[in-house]
Design a protein around this motif. Structure first.
Motif: not given
Ligand code: DC
Length: 235
Positions: A209-235
């Motif tokens: 149910h996502l447009t192409q652009l929405e799907a791209i944004e969703a993947m970018i969010r997943i990448l950022h979520e990963w980075s946030r969690e990594k940052n959290h783990e390293q603190r």
């Protein structure tokens, strides 16, 4: 913010994984490797050489000796990469319906998968790569920094493929396309070796149910979520 260096993306045919992965790779300056292109290239060569696809030894030998190069070269035909073999550009040819129909058979041959496994791992070892396929998170890169499984309903995938064909001026029949995708899903998921599987640690992304652009944004969010969690783990 640090991003995952190796990103494994799996999912069924026409789920949008290549389109989304390609767009994200351009945004973050990563190499996009569509592993389906390797299997398609071997299939094309086998068909051109009139090999018997049931002769596993012959097709495996072809996969071992074939020089297939996938480069990030773009052209104005909407391609996401360029596939070369022996100085010949086969980027368009590997998406012909005859290749679509035979690629599941070729990709189920153990010798073909073994020949391509090392090539894929070597490319990924350089890092900053988004590698898409069916078995990337499970077999090729089980230690990938981030795994994503991109899915969409059969109806939605068939409709997308239909519009893609029609907009390329090719003849398109929705029922035939749906049936071809369904068959390929079945073959890819039920084969004995490296079947399409969602890795337990893969993030699930349904693009139905996502447009192409929405799907791209969703993947970018997943990448950022990963980075946030990594940052959290390293603190
Ligand atoms: O993603 P695609 O439709 O271009 O893939 C073509 C075929 O290659 C697909 O039917 C299954 C196979 N494939 C595979 O077995 N393993 C991969 N990692 C990628 C593709």
């Amino acid at each position: 913010m640090s991003l995952p260096s190796t990103i494994a993306v799996d999912g069924p045919a026409s789920s949008g994984k290549s389109t989304v992965s390609f767009a994200v790779s351009r945004r973050i300056g990563y190499l996009f490797v569509d592993t389906g292109a390797f299997y398609r290239a071997i299939t094309l060569l086998a068909l051109e050489q009139h090999l018997d696809l049931d002769n596993f030894a012959e097709v495996s030998a072809l996969a071992e000796r074939a020089q297939i190069d996938i480069t990030p070269e773009l052209a104005d035909d909407g391609r996401q990469y360029t596939v070369m073999t022996d100085g010949r550009d086969i980027t368009a040819a590997i998406h012909a319906p005859e290749v679509d129909a035979a690629v599941s058979k070729v990709s189920a041959i153990p010798g073909v998968r073994a020949a391509l496994l090392n090539t894929q791992r070597k490319i990924a070892a350089r890092g900053r790569v988004i590698m898409a396929g069916r078995d990337i998170g499970t077999i090729v890169l089980p230690d990938a920094d981030l795994k994503i499984y991109i899915d969409a309903s059969l109806e939605e995938r068939a409709t997308r493929r239909y519009h893609q064909r029609a907009s390329n001026g090719e003849s398109a029949d929705l029922d035939a396309i749906r049936e071809a995708i369904r068959k390929r899903d079945e073959a890819d998921s039920q084969r004995a070796i490296s079947p399409l599987l969602r890795a337990p640690d893969a993030v699930y992304l349904d693009t139905s149910h996502l447009t192409q652009l929405e799907a791209i944004e969703a993947m970018i969010r997943i990448l950022h979520e990963w980075s946030r969690e990594k940052n959290h783990e390293q603190r």
